[in-house]
Design an enzyme around this catalytic site. Structure first.
Site, mmCIF file in Angstrom:
data_model
loop_
_atom_site.group_PDB
_atom_site.id
_atom_site.type_symbol
_atom_site.label_atom_id
_atom_site.label_comp_id
_atom_site.label_asym_id
_atom_site.label_seq_id
_atom_site.Cartn_x
_atom_site.Cartn_y
_atom_site.Cartn_z
ATOM 1 N N ASP A 1 0.840 -1.205 0.000
ATOM 2 C CA ASP A 1 0.000 0.000 0.000
ATOM 3 C C ASP A 1 0.871 1.250 0.000
ATOM 4 O OD1 ASP A 1 -1.828 1.625 2.693
ATOM 5 O OD2 ASP A 1 -1.752 2.085 0.528
ATOM 6 N N ASN B 1 -0.206 4.513 -0.572
ATOM 7 C CA ASN B 1 -0.782 5.822 -0.177
ATOM 8 C C ASN B 1 -1.494 5.775 1.176
ATOM 9 O OD1 ASN B 1 -3.042 4.364 -0.620
ATOM 10 N ND2 ASN B 1 -3.837 5.617 -2.322
ATOM 11 N N ASP C 1 -3.958 4.015 2.367
ATOM 12 C CA ASP C 1 -5.407 3.771 2.535
ATOM 13 C C ASP C 1 -5.667 2.295 2.850
ATOM 14 O OD1 ASP C 1 -6.348 3.516 -1.030
ATOM 15 O OD2 ASP C 1 -4.897 2.442 0.218
ATOM 16 N N ASP D 1 -1.466 -0.931 -3.996
ATOM 17 C CA ASP D 1 -1.586 -0.096 -5.198
ATOM 18 C C ASP D 1 -0.277 -0.043 -5.978
ATOM 19 O OD1 ASP D 1 -1.638 2.535 -2.769
ATOM 20 O OD2 ASP D 1 0.110 1.616 -3.750
ATOM 21 N N ASP E 1 -7.422 -13.844 -20.026
ATOM 22 C CA ASP E 1 -8.309 -14.566 -19.119
ATOM 23 C C ASP E 1 -9.354 -15.369 -19.890
ATOM 24 O OD1 ASP E 1 -11.182 -13.910 -17.307
ATOM 25 O OD2 ASP E 1 -9.479 -14.950 -16.403
ATOM 26 N N GLU F 1 -5.127 -18.211 -20.541
ATOM 27 C CA GLU F 1 -5.626 -19.070 -19.469
ATOM 28 C C GLU F 1 -6.638 -20.030 -20.086
ATOM 29 O OE1 GLU F 1 -8.489 -19.607 -15.697
ATOM 30 O OE2 GLU F 1 -8.905 -18.345 -17.441
HETATM 31 C C1 ACG Z 1 -10.621 -17.204 -14.832
HETATM 32 C C2 ACG Z 1 -9.931 -16.351 -13.754
HETATM 33 C C3 ACG Z 1 -10.874 -16.230 -12.581
HETATM 34 C C4 ACG Z 1 -12.014 -15.308 -13.017
HETATM 35 C C5 ACG Z 1 -12.540 -15.712 -14.347
HETATM 36 C C6 ACG Z 1 -13.669 -14.892 -14.857
HETATM 37 C C7 ACG Z 1 -11.897 -16.570 -15.181
HETATM 38 O O1 ACG Z 1 -8.707 -16.930 -13.424
HETATM 39 O O2 ACG Z 1 -10.261 -15.654 -11.429
HETATM 40 O O3 ACG Z 1 -13.057 -15.376 -12.026
HETATM 41 O O4 ACG Z 1 -13.060 -13.691 -15.346
HETATM 42 C C8 ACG Z 1 -13.187 -21.923 -15.347
HETATM 43 C C9 ACG Z 1 -12.764 -21.013 -16.495
HETATM 44 C C10 ACG Z 1 -11.561 -20.181 -16.107
HETATM 45 C C11 ACG Z 1 -11.815 -19.417 -14.801
HETATM 46 C C12 ACG Z 1 -12.154 -20.476 -13.729
HETATM 47 C C13 ACG Z 1 -12.430 -19.809 -12.392
HETATM 48 N N1 ACG Z 1 -10.668 -18.621 -14.402
HETATM 49 O O5 ACG Z 1 -12.430 -21.812 -17.620
HETATM 50 O O6 ACG Z 1 -11.311 -19.238 -17.137
HETATM 51 O O7 ACG Z 1 -13.317 -21.208 -14.114
HETATM 52 C C14 ACG Z 1 -12.707 -27.171 -14.992
HETATM 53 C C15 ACG Z 1 -13.146 -26.452 -16.288
HETATM 54 C C16 ACG Z 1 -12.511 -25.064 -16.333
HETATM 55 C C17 ACG Z 1 -12.904 -24.270 -15.094
HETATM 56 C C18 ACG Z 1 -12.377 -25.025 -13.870
HETATM 57 C C19 ACG Z 1 -12.844 -24.275 -12.615
HETATM 58 O O8 ACG Z 1 -12.680 -27.199 -17.409
HETATM 59 O O9 ACG Z 1 -13.032 -24.368 -17.493
HETATM 60 O O10 ACG Z 1 -12.240 -22.974 -15.154
HETATM 61 O O11 ACG Z 1 -12.960 -26.361 -13.839
HETATM 62 O O12 ACG Z 1 -12.562 -24.971 -11.514
HETATM 63 C C20 ACG Z 1 -8.729 -30.614 -14.576
HETATM 64 C C21 ACG Z 1 -9.457 -30.519 -15.909
HETATM 65 C C22 ACG Z 1 -10.029 -29.090 -16.097
HETATM 66 C C23 ACG Z 1 -10.916 -28.743 -14.891
HETATM 67 C C24 ACG Z 1 -10.076 -28.862 -13.637
HETATM 68 C C25 ACG Z 1 -10.887 -28.474 -12.399
HETATM 69 O O13 ACG Z 1 -7.608 -29.790 -14.673
HETATM 70 O O14 ACG Z 1 -8.503 -30.746 -16.980
HETATM 71 O O15 ACG Z 1 -10.856 -29.059 -17.249
HETATM 72 O O16 ACG Z 1 -11.294 -27.390 -15.074
HETATM 73 O O17 ACG Z 1 -9.600 -30.210 -13.505
HETATM 74 O O18 ACG Z 1 -11.980 -29.232 -12.256
HETATM 75 C C26 ACG Z 1 -13.204 -14.164 -11.324
HETATM 76 C C27 ACG Z 1 -13.507 -14.485 -9.890
HETATM 77 C C28 ACG Z 1 -14.819 -15.255 -9.806
HETATM 78 C C29 ACG Z 1 -15.907 -14.410 -10.426
HETATM 79 C C30 ACG Z 1 -15.518 -14.100 -11.878
HETATM 80 C C31 ACG Z 1 -16.517 -13.150 -12.501
HETATM 81 O O19 ACG Z 1 -12.445 -15.287 -9.424
HETATM 82 O O20 ACG Z 1 -15.130 -15.465 -8.437
HETATM 83 O O21 ACG Z 1 -17.117 -15.122 -10.445
HETATM 84 O O22 ACG Z 1 -14.262 -13.443 -11.913
#
Ligand code: ACG
Length: 477
Positions: A12, A14, A16, A20, A184, A229
């Site tokens: 932080d 500043n 608050d 940042d 993302d 991602e």
């Molecule tokens: C990104 C960011 C995350 C953000 C968002 C939305 C996206 O990192 O912080 O949330 O802007 C899915 C999406 C990802 C997403 C995650 C959170 N991450 O694909 O883009 O959810 C399975 C699915 C994946 C899924 C994952 C979630 O396939 O698609 O990711 O589950 O757990 C093995 C399998 C693999 C499987 C995993 C887990 O690896 O191969 O397929 O993945 O097991 O089971 C942010 C906030 C949220 C808010 C959102 C708006 O963090 O709280 O809601 O913004």
């Protein structure tokens, strides 16, 4: 090594209580000393959400974090320290408060085409592929597609005027000085089939979108860096990564964490052969971002049920593998935090600079339920304790920084002999063999090979004994 930095919880500047850009700028020397040469900066664009992934203005910084001048200073100071900065930009959806969405609700062109509206009641039955959550939300009296919930209406890339707008967004941040982007939710650009009325990943269309965006960025800065991602299997990650140039290896993060937590050396060997197969031969056309945790996951020590020796074995294994390492902020201290869907703040707690939990630049925007003061977690405490968790993590990444050839190395051989896992790497005229003890007993290692301790302990005597969960390396040349 890239450092995944959540600005709100870092430093932080500043007073608050909220981390940042000014604060992060003052901590760049700390990161450089840790061996950081890249930062993945979590979203800083204007957003009403603590996590920043629901944007209200793609051409502005969340004022809580500072202004464009603060950002340029941060970028300049980082570049002076040879640290690259990737901006995390969520392009799959916006906040409903974004002016684009407000104008879309009013039916204004082109914005109304930039969101996906319900056209068939049956679509309401659609569910999110990985957890069955509903994907349509009624906002402003209208049903709109919201994969990540009502706080994030999805952008509709059927509209090509949106593609042109996104190019302007990317050009804006490259012009300010970012070295590239973490894209993302990259597999969600086209993920709803209007023909079938349910969620369906359209990987080919997604990849052609990203290819056009990346070609456009490369015209602006040929050296720009991208990582997408794509949280999915290695096969799917492979498809996207050859366009981005770098892809997060989610599967490897599971392989290492599960192999260590179960102390299963064969699982590690099989898992690495499967998830890192493209590093077992020379012709690889993209890099893997290798990591153990991120902001969507529980922290490493928590995953290991508080067992810090296991956490350090996992980190030792990570730095002994090729690819580009990523470290989530606070993991160097062994901070704790469990990821729970819908309440995911524990793994986002403020970085613990001071043992008392207070001090200059200490962020205080939320209480530290998992990383309490006077528990020896803070940097202040660990910096002054020999062989502390922090000191041992720092040693691992110093080793990795001094041996940057490992990033592009090839895995010549990997085997498990009775719980002693060896990884033979070769690259750039150099080679080395890493030895990891995936057992709770001491293991004899060949002293004639002059092994160097990487983590844990190595007894030098008649025989060389590598301690439980310990790692060593033999540098051939
Ligand atoms: C990104 C960011 C995350 C953000 C968002 C939305 C996206 O990192 O912080 O949330 O802007 C899915 C999406 C990802 C997403 C995650 C959170 N991450 O694909 O883009 O959810 C399975 C699915 C994946 C899924 C994952 C979630 O396939 O698609 O990711 O589950 O757990 C093995 C399998 C693999 C499987 C995993 C887990 O690896 O191969 O397929 O993945 O097991 O089971 C942010 C906030 C949220 C808010 C959102 C708006 O963090 O709280 O809601 O913004």
């Amino acid at each position: 090594m890239y450092y995944e930095l959540y600005l709100r919880s870092f430093a932080d500047g500043n007073g608050d209580g909220i981390g940042d850009l000014k604060g992060a700028t003052k901590k760049l020397d700390y990161l450089a000393e840790l061996g950081v040469d890249g930062i993945w900066l979590l979203p800083i664009t204007s957003s009403p959400a603590y996590h920043g992934y629901t944007v209200t203005d793609y051409y502005n910084i969340n004022p809580t974090y500072g202004d464009i001048k603060d950002l340029k200073t941060f970028l300049d100071e980082a570049h002076k320290r040879k640290i690259k900065i990737l901006l995390d930009i969520p392009l799959n959806h916006t906040s409903p408060n974004h002016i684009w969405f407000q104008r879309a609700l009013a039916g204004e062109k082109p914005y109304v085409d930039w969101y996906l509206w319900l056209r068939n009641e049956k679509w309401l039955n659609a569910r999110r592929p990985w957890d069955g959550q509903p994907v349509w939300s009624k906002l402003g009296g209208k049903w709109v597609y919201t994969l990540f919930g009502p706080g994030s209406p999805d952008l509709n890339y059927e509209s090509h005027s949106l593609w042109e707008e996104i190019k302007r967004v990317l050009a804006f941040w490259l012009a300010i000085g970012f070295d590239g982007f973490r894209f993302d939710a990259a597999k969600h650009i086209f993920d709803f089939s209007m023909e079938k009325g349910y969620c369906e990943y359209q990987h080919d269309r997604n990849i052609s979108f990203w290819k056009e965006m990346i070609d456009y960025c490369k015209k602006i800065n040929p050296h720009s860096i991208f990582i997408g991602e794509v949280w999915d299997s290695k096969e799917i990650v492979d498809m996207y990564s050859s366009v981005f140039g770098m892809g997060f290896n989610f599967s490897l993060s599971y392989v290492i964490k599960e192999s260590v937590s179960e102390l299963s050396p064969w699982r590690l060997v099989e898992g690495v052969k499967n998830t890192m197969s493209n590093y077992f031969d020379e012709n690889r056309n993209y890099d893997f971002g290798i990591f153990l945790t991120n902001h969507d996951m529980s922290r490493l020590v928590t995953y290991m049920n508080g067992n810090k020796e296991k956490a350090l074995l996992a980190l030792s294994t990570l730095v002994s593998l090729p690819g580009v390492p990523f470290l989530y902020y606070g993991e160097e201290l062994g901070m704790e935090g469990e990821y729970r869907e819908f309440y995911n703040e524990e793994q986002l707690e403020p970085f613990q600079w001071f043992e008392a939990g207070y001090g200059p630049l200490q962020a205080e925007w939320k209480a530290c339920g998992k990383n309490l003061p006077y528990k020896g977690i803070s940097l202040e405490y660990q910096q002054n304790v020999d062989n502390s968790y922090y000191q041992r993590v720092k040693k691992l990444f110093e080793f990795r920084k001094q041996n940057s050839w490992i990033e592009n190395a090839m895995i010549l051989e990997m085997q498990n002999s009775d719980g002693l896992v060896s990884i033979e790497l070769v690259g750039n005229g150099k080679s080395a063999m890493f030895i990891h003890n995936y057992t709770m007993g001491e293991k004899i290692v060949d002293k004639n090979k002059d092994p160097i301790l990487l983590n844990g302990y190595l007894k030098h005597g008649e025989e060389f004994l590598l301690g439980p969960l310990s790692s060593a390396v033999i540098i051939h040349k």
